[in-house]
Design a protein around this motif. Structure first.
Motif: not given
Length: 410
Positions: A59-67
């Motif tokens: 969830d964090w990676l998606i919310s921080h636009k890393e994935a």
């Protein structure tokens, strides 16, 4: 003139990608600590320190636009698992699952595999920081065959610099170090035509250690996209401008402009500092973190392993060490670092103690043993300092380190 073979280029590129993965993994680890995503977690009546939940991280990676999606996020974390950056807390799973499973960074529990490749990488990053931070750096815009190259240096001038700064004892040792850096993808000839020579040929660092990495780059690089500096002399993707957001950037504090001590931009965080005669820090999980002082030689087969469990038989306080009649004796040991390091691991906050010693390293030869407590470093009492301060003293000091140790009698 000796030429670089295609197989060597491929190996250097693969090793360079591993270095990029290590940097990206460390930057992610620090960001997750800042976001409080990494913390002690309890599962089935057992507490696992410094862990994250895979599903929360996705969830964090998606919310921080890393994935862009969950599938890509899983692939990114699997890439870090494949490179021994993260692992399942019980090491029972080799695949990263987007589920409520606990994972941990190996640097947070002291299980990061320190091998020759990692040590060369750390050495290269340390040299890069010293060269970039110097007021009269040898990294300059230079020309070779009519083409300009940013931050390049002649091979002979690099060896001169290594000798002047105590990073090598002889030109032969400097040449061997530079060749190891080239073979491991840290530096390269500007047009990728030659191995390293003590000559006027131009070379560049392949990696900008200060640049902030985007995790998506890891997948594209592993699938074959370009690394390094191209033949036209333009910087590749990793040679962008320095970023002060990087946890690897070293800066002088305003009160220290006149001395050689360096602190991290994020002093509350640990950093990997490349070192030869000076060492970087390695946080590890036990009663307190620890500082890692890499082993002896580039070719050393016996490497110090970071055991996440303390070697101390019981906890010892500073007051107990200093109390009259305490069962400890003092020993003064002189450790002369070689081309790569000293070869021991420290922990504690405070007092610091020796957690591990490379049996083939300089520290073992000087008489350093596990369970010894560090009392003085180069004449300065460090008994009441934590591992960060002790590491900094060693790191910014001379190649020859004089240690006064307190050794248990039993």
């Amino acid at each position: 003139m000796e030429r670089m073979g295609s197989s060597m280029k491929k190996k250097a590129t693969a090793r360079q990608h591993k270095a990029e993965v290590m940097i990206a993994g460390e930057q992610l680890r620090l960001r997750l600590h800042d976001s409080k995503l990494i913390k002690d977690r309890r599962y089935h009546l057992r507490t696992y320190p410094n862990c994250f939940v895979a599903q929360e991280l996705t969830d964090w990676l998606i919310s921080h636009k890393e994935a862009p999606d969950r599938g890509t996020a899983v692939r990114l974390m699997q890439h870090l698992m494949d490179h021994d950056i993260v692992h399942h807390v019980c090491d029972k799973r080799s695949a990263f699952k987007d589920a409520k499973l606990l994972y941990r960074f190996r640097k947070d529990d002291g299980t990061f595999p320190f091998n020759t490749e990692v040590m060369v990488f750390m050495r290269g990053q340390r040299l890069y920081e010293q060269l970039i931070s110097g007021r009269s750096s040898i990294l300059q815009v230079r020309e070779e065959q009519g083409v300009s190259y940013q931050r390049s240096f002649p091979g002979c001038q690099m060896i001169d610099w290594l000798l002047q700064n105590g990073e090598a004892e002889s030109r032969r040792q400097g040449l061997e170090l530079c060749r190891a850096l080239l073979e491991h993808g840290i530096i390269q000839h500007v047009s990728l035509k030659h191995h390293f020579f003590d000559s006027a040929l131009l070379y560049q660092f392949c990696i900008n250690f200060r640049r902030r990495r985007r995790l998506a780059e890891l997948l594209s690089e592993s699938e074959g996209e370009g690394l390094g500096v191209d033949g036209a002399g333009e910087a590749g993707p990793q040679m962008q401008e320095d970023s002060t957001d990087s946890p690897f950037v070293l800066r002088r504090t305003s009160s220290q402009e006149g001395n050689s001590s360096f602190l991290s931009v994020q002093p509350s965080k640990e950093i990997w500092v490349v070192s030869s005669k000076r060492r970087g820090s390695l946080p590890s999980q036990q009663n307190g973190p620890g500082g890692y002082f890499p082993p002896a030689a580039l070719s050393s087969a016996s490497l110090a392993k970071c055991n996440p469990k303390s070697v101390l038989r019981r906890s010892v306080t500073c007051q107990e060490l200093l109390s009259p009649g305490a069962p400890f004796i003092k020993r003064v040991l002189t450790v002369v670092g070689d081309a790569v390091g000293w070869g021991f691991v420290i922990r504690g906050s405070p007092p610091c103690y020796i957690q591990a010693v490379d049996p083939g390293g300089p520290a073992a030869a000087a008489g350093v043993k596990v369970r010894q407590f560090v009392y003085q470093v180069n004449g300065q009492c460090v008994l009441h300092l934590d591992y960060r301060a002790v590491t900094r003293l060693v790191m910014t000091g001379p190649r020859t380190v004089v240690l006064e140790m307190m050794e248990p009698l039993d």
